[in-house]
Design a protein around this motif. Structure first.
Motif, PDB file in Angstrom:
ATOM      1  N   ALA A  76      47.892 121.008 -52.913  1.00 42.98           N
ATOM      2  CA  ALA A  76      47.617 120.061 -51.380  1.00 42.98           C
ATOM      3  C   ALA A  76      46.125 120.065 -51.510  1.00 42.98           C
ATOM      4  O   ALA A  76      46.149 121.939 -50.768  1.00 42.98           O
ATOM      5  N   ASN A  87      48.453 126.290 -48.827  1.00 36.76           N
ATOM      6  CA  ASN A  87      48.634 124.582 -48.174  1.00 36.76           C
ATOM      7  C   ASN A  87      50.005 124.723 -48.800  1.00 36.76           C
ATOM      8  O   ASN A  87      51.192 123.682 -48.708  1.00 36.76           O
ATOM      9  N   ALA A  94      44.579 124.999 -56.232  1.00 35.97           N
ATOM     10  CA  ALA A  94      44.667 123.865 -56.898  1.00 35.97           C
ATOM     11  C   ALA A  94      44.149 124.151 -58.207  1.00 35.97           C
ATOM     12  O   ALA A  94      44.540 123.327 -59.583  1.00 35.97           O
ATOM     13  N   PHE A  95      43.025 124.824 -57.641  1.00 33.47           N
ATOM     14  CA  PHE A  95      41.948 124.822 -59.196  1.00 33.47           C
ATOM     15  C   PHE A  95      43.274 125.653 -60.164  1.00 33.47           C
ATOM     16  O   PHE A  95      42.557 125.664 -61.351  1.00 33.47           O
ATOM     17  N   GLU A  96      44.406 126.428 -59.666  1.00 34.68           N
ATOM     18  CA  GLU A  96      44.975 127.147 -61.576  1.00 34.68           C
ATOM     19  C   GLU A  96      45.887 126.027 -62.171  1.00 34.68           C
ATOM     20  O   GLU A  96      46.913 126.690 -63.021  1.00 34.68           O
ATOM     21  N   ILE A 134      42.972 119.816 -48.472  1.00 33.96           N
ATOM     22  CA  ILE A 134      42.611 119.775 -47.635  1.00 33.96           C
ATOM     23  C   ILE A 134      41.729 119.550 -47.322  1.00 33.96           C
ATOM     24  O   ILE A 134      40.842 121.127 -47.170  1.00 33.96           O
TER      25      ILE A 134
END
Ligand SMILES: Nc1c(NC[C@H](O)[C@H](O)[C@H](O)CO)[nH]c(=O)[nH]c1=O
Ligand SMILES: CC(=O)[C@@H](O)COP(=O)(O)O
Length: 149
Positions: free
Chosen positions: A75, A18, A51-53, A77
């Protein structure tokens, strides 16, 4: 920890997923930091896939001696499945724990929205810029921790 100055280095740990959103968060954070007196060259971006990283890299970056503070930006979503919820909860919990245990101030800039419109509104739209908010939060922590440490 002294109050920030022109030598202060700040890390932005940013997810590329994103990036139409996260690029805008970076702009907001960078502009706010520069306006506060941080040198542009001292705002260092570490990009991760998603985001997980963020938590792992944020933890490693927080242990770099030259870095005085960390802003995490992402982000998440919502899509068709519950994946959004699992990522959001896992990353939020990890970053909350890291923010308490890290040797330097770390702030939370993960957008978790139902749709792209909500994310855009929070990345420089009518609801502000989460990146700028996080930059201000970090600067406030610098001031506060100067009194506590
Ligand atoms: N769906 C979103 C993701 N998914 C990717 C994960 O964050 C991760 O990179 C992948 O599972 C490999 O470990 N990431 C976001 O940042 N935002 C999303 O909406
Ligand atoms: C939050 C996400 O993983 C998203 O990009 C994909 O969601 P979904 O597979 O639920 O459509």
């Amino acid at each position: 920890m002294t109050k920030f100055n022109e030598q202060t280095k700040i890390a932005l740990v940013v997810s590329q997923f994103n990036n139409i959103i996260t690029d805008r968060l970076v702009i907001g954070a960078r502009q706010t930091l520069i306006q506060a007196g941080i040198m542009d060259d001292n705002v260092i971006v570490y990009q991760v896939p998603g985001a997980f990283e963020i938590p792992r890299i944020a933890r490693l970056v927080s242990q770099i001696p030259a870095i005085s503070g960390v802003i995490t930006l992402g982000a998440v979503i919502k899509g068709e499945t519950d994946h959004y919820q699992f990522i959001s909860e896992a990353v939020t919990q990890q970053l909350a724990t890291l923010s308490v245990n890290a040797p330097i101030p770390l702030v939370f800039g993960l957008l978790t929205t139902n749709n792209i419109e909500q994310a855009l509104n929070r990345a420089g739209g009518k609801a502000g810029n989460k990146g700028s908010e996080c930059a201000n939060a970090l600067l406030q922590l610098f001031e506060l921790e100067q009194q506590l440490v």
